[in-house]
Write a protein that holds these residues in place. Structure first.
Motif, PDB file in Angstrom:
ATOM      1  N   SER A  10      -0.644   4.731 -26.304  1.00  0.00           N
ATOM      2  CA  SER A  10       0.337   4.009 -27.631  1.00  0.00           C
ATOM      3  C   SER A  10       1.457   4.156 -28.263  1.00  0.00           C
ATOM      4  CB  SER A  10      -0.618   4.584 -28.483  1.00  0.00           C
ATOM      5  OG  SER A  10      -0.147   6.345 -28.802  1.00  0.00           O
ATOM      6  N   GLY A  11       2.466   5.340 -27.573  1.00  0.00           N
ATOM      7  CA  GLY A  11       3.927   4.909 -28.381  1.00  0.00           C
ATOM      8  C   GLY A  11       3.780   3.789 -27.263  1.00  0.00           C
ATOM      9  N   SER A  12       3.710   3.184 -26.019  1.00  0.00           N
ATOM     10  CA  SER A  12       4.447   1.830 -25.700  1.00  0.00           C
ATOM     11  C   SER A  12       5.095   0.881 -25.985  1.00  0.00           C
ATOM     12  CB  SER A  12       4.083   1.487 -23.779  1.00  0.00           C
ATOM     13  OG  SER A  12       2.545   1.074 -24.395  1.00  0.00           O
ATOM     14  N   THR A  13       3.899   0.770 -26.982  1.00  0.00           N
ATOM     15  CA  THR A  13       3.743  -0.838 -28.198  1.00  0.00           C
ATOM     16  C   THR A  13       5.060   0.322 -29.543  1.00  0.00           C
ATOM     17  OG1 THR A  13       1.326  -0.739 -27.938  1.00  0.00           O
ATOM     18  CG2 THR A  13       2.723  -2.030 -29.567  1.00  0.00           C
ATOM     19  N   THR A  14       5.118   0.975 -30.148  1.00  0.00           N
ATOM     20  CA  THR A  14       5.664   1.312 -31.314  1.00  0.00           C
ATOM     21  C   THR A  14       7.604   1.580 -30.947  1.00  0.00           C
ATOM     22  OG1 THR A  14       4.674   3.717 -31.308  1.00  0.00           O
ATOM     23  CG2 THR A  14       3.460   2.108 -32.714  1.00  0.00           C
ATOM     24  N   VAL A  15       7.662   2.193 -29.765  1.00  0.00           N
ATOM     25  CA  VAL A  15       8.763   2.588 -29.540  1.00  0.00           C
ATOM     26  C   VAL A  15       9.479   1.326 -28.601  1.00  0.00           C
ATOM     27  CG1 VAL A  15       9.850   3.545 -27.576  1.00  0.00           C
ATOM     28  CG2 VAL A  15       8.173   5.527 -28.709  1.00  0.00           C
ATOM     29  N   THR A  16       8.716   0.193 -27.493  1.00  0.00           N
ATOM     30  CA  THR A  16       8.880  -1.018 -27.297  1.00  0.00           C
ATOM     31  C   THR A  16       9.290  -1.684 -28.229  1.00  0.00           C
ATOM     32  OG1 THR A  16       7.969   0.051 -25.573  1.00  0.00           O
ATOM     33  CG2 THR A  16       8.960  -2.440 -25.606  1.00  0.00           C
ATOM     34  N   THR A  17       8.377  -2.026 -29.094  1.00  0.00           N
ATOM     35  CA  THR A  17       8.784  -2.778 -30.541  1.00  0.00           C
ATOM     36  C   THR A  17       9.843  -2.650 -30.995  1.00  0.00           C
ATOM     37  OG1 THR A  17       6.229  -3.720 -30.129  1.00  0.00           O
ATOM     38  CG2 THR A  17       7.762  -3.935 -31.947  1.00  0.00           C
ATOM     39  N   GLY A  18      10.478  -1.457 -31.778  1.00  0.00           N
ATOM     40  CA  GLY A  18      11.565  -0.830 -32.296  1.00  0.00           C
ATOM     41  C   GLY A  18      12.339  -0.620 -32.163  1.00  0.00           C
ATOM     42  N   ILE A  19      12.460  -0.700 -30.150  1.00  0.00           N
ATOM     43  CA  ILE A  19      13.813  -0.905 -29.371  1.00  0.00           C
ATOM     44  C   ILE A  19      14.413  -2.606 -29.415  1.00  0.00           C
ATOM     45  CG2 ILE A  19      14.863  -0.377 -27.149  1.00  0.00           C
ATOM     46  CD1 ILE A  19      15.138   1.459 -28.292  1.00  0.00           C
ATOM     47  N   ILE A  20      12.866  -2.857 -29.174  1.00  0.00           N
ATOM     48  CA  ILE A  20      13.257  -4.678 -29.003  1.00  0.00           C
ATOM     49  C   ILE A  20      14.252  -5.056 -30.835  1.00  0.00           C
ATOM     50  CG2 ILE A  20      12.320  -6.533 -29.665  1.00  0.00           C
ATOM     51  CD1 ILE A  20      10.815  -6.173 -27.445  1.00  0.00           C
ATOM     52  N   LYS A  21      13.277  -4.715 -31.690  1.00  0.00           N
ATOM     53  CA  LYS A  21      13.541  -4.570 -32.946  1.00  0.00           C
ATOM     54  C   LYS A  21      15.203  -4.769 -32.825  1.00  0.00           C
ATOM     55  CE  LYS A  21      12.498  -4.046 -37.682  1.00  0.00           C
ATOM     56  NZ  LYS A  21      11.850  -3.981 -38.869  1.00  0.00           N
ATOM     57  N   GLU A  22      15.561  -3.346 -32.948  1.00  0.00           N
ATOM     58  CA  GLU A  22      17.124  -2.889 -32.921  1.00  0.00           C
ATOM     59  C   GLU A  22      18.216  -4.074 -32.420  1.00  0.00           C
ATOM     60  OE1 GLU A  22      17.519   1.055 -32.275  1.00  0.00           O
ATOM     61  OE2 GLU A  22      15.791   1.969 -33.483  1.00  0.00           O
TER      62      GLU A  22
END
Length: 382
Positions: free
Chosen positions: A68-80
């Motif tokens: 489930s962290g693949s969504t939150t982490v990946t999206t957060g990395i992309i946002k940064e």
């Protein structure tokens, strides 16, 4: 317009170590820059809205395929990464509290791109309502990220959690314009674990159901009495009304499996005062949550014989072994991340972006299109 798909992921705990997070940011910035140069900002958004592509990007930077962290982490990395790059596309929202800040962030992004923020803020709210209220599979949204480019194209990646099943379901959306007219027929292709049933009021043939729900909502106290009658029937009490050839207990049990059946009377008052006839506007009523919609749909089915769709829109399951790992997985599956290999990949892409030579990427693409994951190496991480 399309909603590109849904992915199902087990709930995982744990954090990305700093040494890996730093490398993820560097690699993401390089890949995003190359993507926008090759396909434009619209092409990037189309790919983010593809659950298979998103998962592949997630694996590329070293996250788990089934977390489930693949969504939150990946999206957060992309946002940064997009916040640091000036590529003409930015991200609003994120996980938990960040998701609730989406409207404010969207206003700032739209202002930067000289766009009217109002339709995007409205779209953000409606997309969240569709996947949490209009379509119910037992998941509560806790992540909502809205991607917007300077041309007005947008994409949404959001995720819901089912604590009992210990699963998360990710939803992907894409549109070329801030028009909400097509948002109520969103499914083009959906990938995930198909459920036995889902309360689906945005299924392709749901116009009659949507109309009935709006009309029932405007009946005021009568809908309360109807709901009390149904609850009495489900408990075996004798009442004046009984649906023909229907097992009331089984129907109620199906609705209750998705959560509590309860009415927010203030939301119903708003619907009546505003004389709402449009289902999109109805979903946007303040206080209209999953429990209230379940109650209205239940009354519609048992009292007025207007049955909603119970079709889970999943069309095909995701095969995690379609994805190749360039640097390994965070949890050492399918193999541990070697820092040296990761750094070499970053240096290679840095040289590639400096020279502008893309021919080598085209050659790699031809080779990888025919590649298949070895059966003996298919090892899940849970």
């Amino acid at each position: 317009m399309m909603r590109s798909g849904v992915a199902e992921l087990p709930l995982h705990t744990g954090k990305v170590p700093p040494w890996l997070a730093n490398r993820m940011r560097k690699l993401s910035k390089l890949v995003l820059k190359i993507l926008v140069e090759e396909y434009g900002t619209k092409g990037l958004l189309e790919r983010l809205a593809d659950p298979v592509w998103f998962q592949a990007f997630n694996n590329l930077i070293g996250m788990d395929w089934d977390s489930s962290g693949s969504t939150t982490v990946t999206t957060g990395i992309i946002k940064e990464a997009l916040a640091e790059l000036d590529l003409g596309v930015m991200v609003a929202g994120g996980k938990g509290k960040s998701s609730r800040n989406t409207p404010n962030e969207l206003e700032k992004i739209a202002s930067k791109f000289e766009l009217d923020p109002e339709p995007y803020v409205k779209t953000s709210r409606l997309v969240a309502k569709v996947d949490s209220v209009a379509l119910q599979t037992g998941y509560q949204l806790y992540h909502h990220a809205f991607f917007l480019d300077e041309e007005g194209n947008w994409a949404v990646v959001q995720q819901g959690m089912n604590t009992e099943l210990r699963l998360a379901r990710r939803y992907h959306w894409f549109n070329e314009k801030p028009d909400v007219e097509e948002l109520l027929n969103p499914h083009k292709g959906v990938a995930g674990v198909k459920r036995e049933f889902a309360l689906n009021t945005v299924d392709k043939d749901s116009k009659e159901v949507q109309k009935a729900i709006i009309e029932i909502a405007q009946e005021g106290r009568r809908v309360v009495r109807d709901l009390e009658t149904i609850k009495a029937l489900s408990k075996g009490y004798a009442v004046f009304y009984k649906p023909r050839d229907v097992d009331v207990r089984e129907v109620v049990k199906r609705y209750e499996s998705l959560g509590k059946i309860e009415l927010n009377l203030k939301a119903l008052e708003f619907a009546k005062e505003l004389a709402i006839e449009n289902y999109k506007e109805f979903l946007l009523i303040k206080g209209l949550g999953p429990g209230t919609l379940r109650a209205l749909a239940l009354v519609g089915e048992l009292i007025y014989d207007v049955k909603p769709s119970w079709r889970d829109p999943v069309t095909h399951p995701i095969d995690p072994f379609k994805f190749a790992y360039a640097v390994g997985g965070k949890d050492r599956v399918p193999f541990r991340i070697e820092k040296g290999t990761y750094d070499e990949l970053i240096r290679f892409l840095e040289r590639l972006t400096e020279t502008g030579n893309r021919e080598i990427l085209k050659r790699v693409k031809k080779i990888s299109e025919k590649w298949k994951f070895p059966e003996e190496e298919k090892i899940p991480t849970f």
